[in-house]
Write a protein that holds these residues in place. Structure first.
Motif, PDB file in Angstrom:
ATOM      1  N   UNK A   1       0.807  -1.344  -0.042  1.00 22.97           N
ATOM      2  CA  UNK A   1       0.060   0.020   0.030  1.00 22.97           C
ATOM      3  C   UNK A   1       0.898   1.327  -0.004  1.00 22.97           C
ATOM      4  N   UNK A   2       2.284   0.994  -0.325  1.00 22.63           N
ATOM      5  CA  UNK A   2       2.888   2.445  -0.396  1.00 22.63           C
ATOM      6  C   UNK A   2       2.360   3.363  -1.331  1.00 22.63           C
ATOM      7  N   UNK A   3       2.336   4.552  -1.270  1.00 17.46           N
ATOM      8  CA  UNK A   3       1.823   5.628  -2.026  1.00 17.46           C
ATOM      9  C   UNK A   3       2.709   5.511  -3.279  1.00 17.46           C
ATOM     10  N   UNK A   4       2.165   5.910  -4.468  1.00 23.26           N
ATOM     11  CA  UNK A   4       2.894   6.072  -5.824  1.00 23.26           C
ATOM     12  C   UNK A   4       4.381   7.018  -5.603  1.00 23.26           C
ATOM     13  N   UNK A   5       5.475   6.409  -6.068  1.00 24.28           N
ATOM     14  CA  UNK A   5       6.864   7.131  -5.599  1.00 24.28           C
ATOM     15  C   UNK A   5       6.715   8.525  -6.186  1.00 24.28           C
ATOM     16  N   UNK A   6       6.299   8.919  -7.086  1.00 24.12           N
ATOM     17  CA  UNK A   6       6.197  10.506  -7.787  1.00 24.12           C
ATOM     18  C   UNK A   6       5.475  11.212  -6.927  1.00 24.12           C
ATOM     19  N   UNK A   7       4.311  10.687  -6.376  1.00 23.88           N
ATOM     20  CA  UNK A   7       3.458  11.775  -5.464  1.00 23.88           C
ATOM     21  C   UNK A   7       4.018  11.745  -3.982  1.00 23.88           C
TER      22      UNK A   7
ATOM     23  N   UNK B   1       7.175  11.273  -3.346  1.00 28.62           N
ATOM     24  CA  UNK B   1       8.514  12.034  -3.217  1.00 28.62           C
ATOM     25  C   UNK B   1       8.043  13.573  -3.348  1.00 28.62           C
ATOM     26  N   UNK B   2       6.780  14.019  -4.184  1.00 30.11           N
ATOM     27  CA  UNK B   2       6.525  15.367  -4.122  1.00 30.11           C
ATOM     28  C   UNK B   2       5.913  15.742  -2.968  1.00 30.11           C
ATOM     29  N   UNK B   3       5.481  14.739  -2.065  1.00 27.73           N
ATOM     30  CA  UNK B   3       4.654  15.372  -0.895  1.00 27.73           C
ATOM     31  C   UNK B   3       5.882  15.224   0.228  1.00 27.73           C
ATOM     32  N   UNK B   4       6.768  14.697   0.011  1.00 30.05           N
ATOM     33  CA  UNK B   4       7.935  14.717   1.128  1.00 30.05           C
ATOM     34  C   UNK B   4       7.736  13.280   1.926  1.00 30.05           C
TER      35      UNK B   4
END
Length: 401
Positions: A178-184, A186-189
Motif C-alpha cells: 500500500x505504499x503511495x506512488x513514488x512520484x506523488x 516524493x513530491x509530498x516529502x
C-alpha cells in the motif's frame, strides 16, 4: 389489520403515508390523506416508529438517505421492501393516475403498490444480506475516491508541465504494502528517490510550488484510503459463498475491483432463476412477427442488472436501441474490462471466452463499425456468456438450459 407505510425519502426528511387497505379511488384519496412529514432527527424517528407499521416500502436511494430510515425500521422489527424507481414511476402514472410527481404522491403510490403486488417478489428490489451491502458500500466508495482523485491529479500534472516537466507525464503506481506512488510520495516529502532528486536538480522547470506538494499529499491520502478499502474487499471476497463466482470470474480475467462490483449486483445467482434453480425461458408471441418466440427471461434480468440489456425505442418509422436501467457502475466496469482485457491482444487470456470475444471485436472493428458501439456489443455478449457460465457451475452441468 396489516399496517402498510409508504415512505418517500428526501435529503433530511421523509413523506409518509400509512394505509390499512388500498383506497378505492387513490386520486381522490391523495387530496384527503393525512400525510406525515418527518425530519431526520430523534423526534422524526420517534414519530416514525410511533406509527407502528408492519411493512414499510421505500425507493432504493443509495446508501446516503434511505439507509437511516430503513435501518431504524428494521431494528424495530418492521419488514422493509424496496420498489424500483422505474416501476414506481410507471405504477404511479399508469395505474393510479396520480397528479404530477411530488413526495406525497410517491408515498401514497408506494403504499398502494404493496396491496397490488405483495404476492410477486420480483416486483420488489432484492434486499441483499449484510456482506453484499458492505461490498456495495465499498465499491461505491472506491468509485467516489477515483472521481475525487482525477481532477486533483490532472491539475497537479498541468502545474508540473512548467514546474518540473520531466515528470509531468510519469505514470506512477502504488507500491507494495500500500505504499503511495513514488512520484506523488516524493513530491509530498513522504518517500526518498535519488532518481527524482537528480532529475529535479537538472530540470528546466521553474521550480515546484507548495500548491503541487499539497496536491501530492492529497493524492497520497486518497491512495492510502483506496488501499484500505481494497484490502477489506479482498478479505470479504474470500468468503466460501463466492468461491464458485470467483472461479468463473477468473475465466473472464476480471480484476478484484470488477469482481466486487459484479458480486454486489448479481449475488446470489438464484435470484435470477426459477424456483427449481434453472433459467426462466418462456415461449411468447413476437412483437412484430406474431410468431411464437423463445424469451430468455432470466438472462434478460441478469443483463439488465449489469446495465447491459439494450431496450428498443420506436416513434413512427424511427427505431433505435439503447442501454437503459441497471447499474451504471457495472456498465462502466464491463466497458473498462473490454477496453483493457479484450481489446488489447496481448492482454487476452488464452481460453475460449477471450478468443470468441476477441475475434468478434477484431472483426467488427475491421468492418469499420464505431468503436464505442463495438465495445458495448462485446460487453453485452460478455454479460450473456458470464450468465451461462454462472448457471452451469450452479447446476453442476455443461449446459444451462
Amino acid at each position: 389489520m396489516i399496517r402498510i407505510l409508504g415512505l418517500d425519502v428526501s435529503k433530511s426528511s421523509v413523506s409518509a403515508c400509512l394505509l390499512l387497505e388500498k383506497p378505492e379511488d387513490p386520486r381522490q384519496f391523495y387530496y384527503e390523506c393525512p400525510f406525515f412529514c418527518l425530519s431526520a432527527n430523534a423526534k422524526g424517528i420517534q414519530e416514525l416508529l410511533a406509527l407502528k407499521p408492519d411493512i414499510a416500502l421505500l425507493e432504493p436511494t443509495g446508501n446516503n438517505y434511505s439507509k437511516l430510515w430503513g435501518t431504524h425500521l428494521a431494528r424495530a422489527g418492521v419488514e422493509v421492501r424496496l420498489v424500483g424507481h422505474k416501476e414506481l414511476r410507471n405504477y404511479r402514472a399508469n395505474h393510479l393516475a396520480l397528479p404530477d410527481k411530488d413526495d406525497d404522491a410517491d408515498a401514497l403510490a408506494l403504499a398502494c403498490y404493496y396491496f397490488d403486488y405483495q404476492q410477486d417478489p420480483r416486483r420488489f428490489v432484492q434486499i441483499r444480506d449484510r456482506e453484499i451491502v458492505r461490498i456495495r458500500e465499498l465499491v461505491l466508495r472506491l468509485a467516489h475516491l477515483n472521481r475525487v482523485q482525477s481532477p486533483i491529479m490532472n491539475r497537479a500534472r498541468q502545474d508540473l508541465a512548467w514546474q518540473f516537466p520531466e515528470v509531468a507525464l510519469v505514470k506512477s503506481r502504488r507500491g507494495e504494502a500500500g505504499l503511495s506512488p513514488l512520484l506523488w510520495a516524493w513530491l509530498a516529502g513522504e518517500r526518498q528517490s535519488n532518481r527524482y532528486d537528480r532529475l529535479y536538480s537538472e530540470s528546466v522547470g521553474l521550480g515546484i510550488t507548495d500548491t503541487v506538494r499539497q496536491h501530492a499529499k492529497r493524492i497520497c491520502d486518497l491512495q492510502r484510503e483506496e488501499h484500505v478499502i481494497e484490502e477489506e474487499l479482498r478479505e470479504i471476497l474470500t468468503d466460501s459463498r463466492f468461491e464458485n463466482y470467483r472461479q468463473v470470474f477468473k475465466k473472464f480475467g476480471f480484476g478484484a475491483r470488477v469482481q466486487a462490483v459484479l458480486i454486489s449486483q448479481i449475488y446470489p445467482i438464484e435470484g435470477f432463476l426459477n424456483a427449481d434453480g434453472r433459467p426462466e425461458v418462456r415461449i411468447l408471441q413476437g412483437r412484430n412477427s406474431k410468431k411464437p418466440t423463445k424469451r430468455h427471461l432470466s438472462l434478460r434480468r441478469f443483463q439488465k442488472a449489469l446495465g447491459a440489456a439494450p431496450s428498443l425505442e420506436s416513434s413512427g418509422d424511427r427505431k433505435k436501441s439503447k442501454v437503459v436501467g441497471g447499474s451504471d457502475l457495472c456498465r462502466k466496469s464491463l466497458w473498462q474490462w473490454v477496453y483493457t482485457r479484450i481489446e488489447p491482444k496481448r492482454s487476452r487470456l488464452k481460453n475460449d471466452i477471450a478468443q470468441i470475444l476477441g475475434e468478434q471485436l477484431d472483426a467488427e472493428k475491421a468492418a469499420g463499425r464505431p468503436v464505442r458501439l463495438v465495445r458495448n456489443r462485446i460487453a453485452a455478449k460478455g454479460a450473456r456468456m458470464l450468465f451461462r457460465e454462472l448457471v452451469k457451475i450452479h447446476l453442476g452441468s455443461d449446459s444451462p438450459d
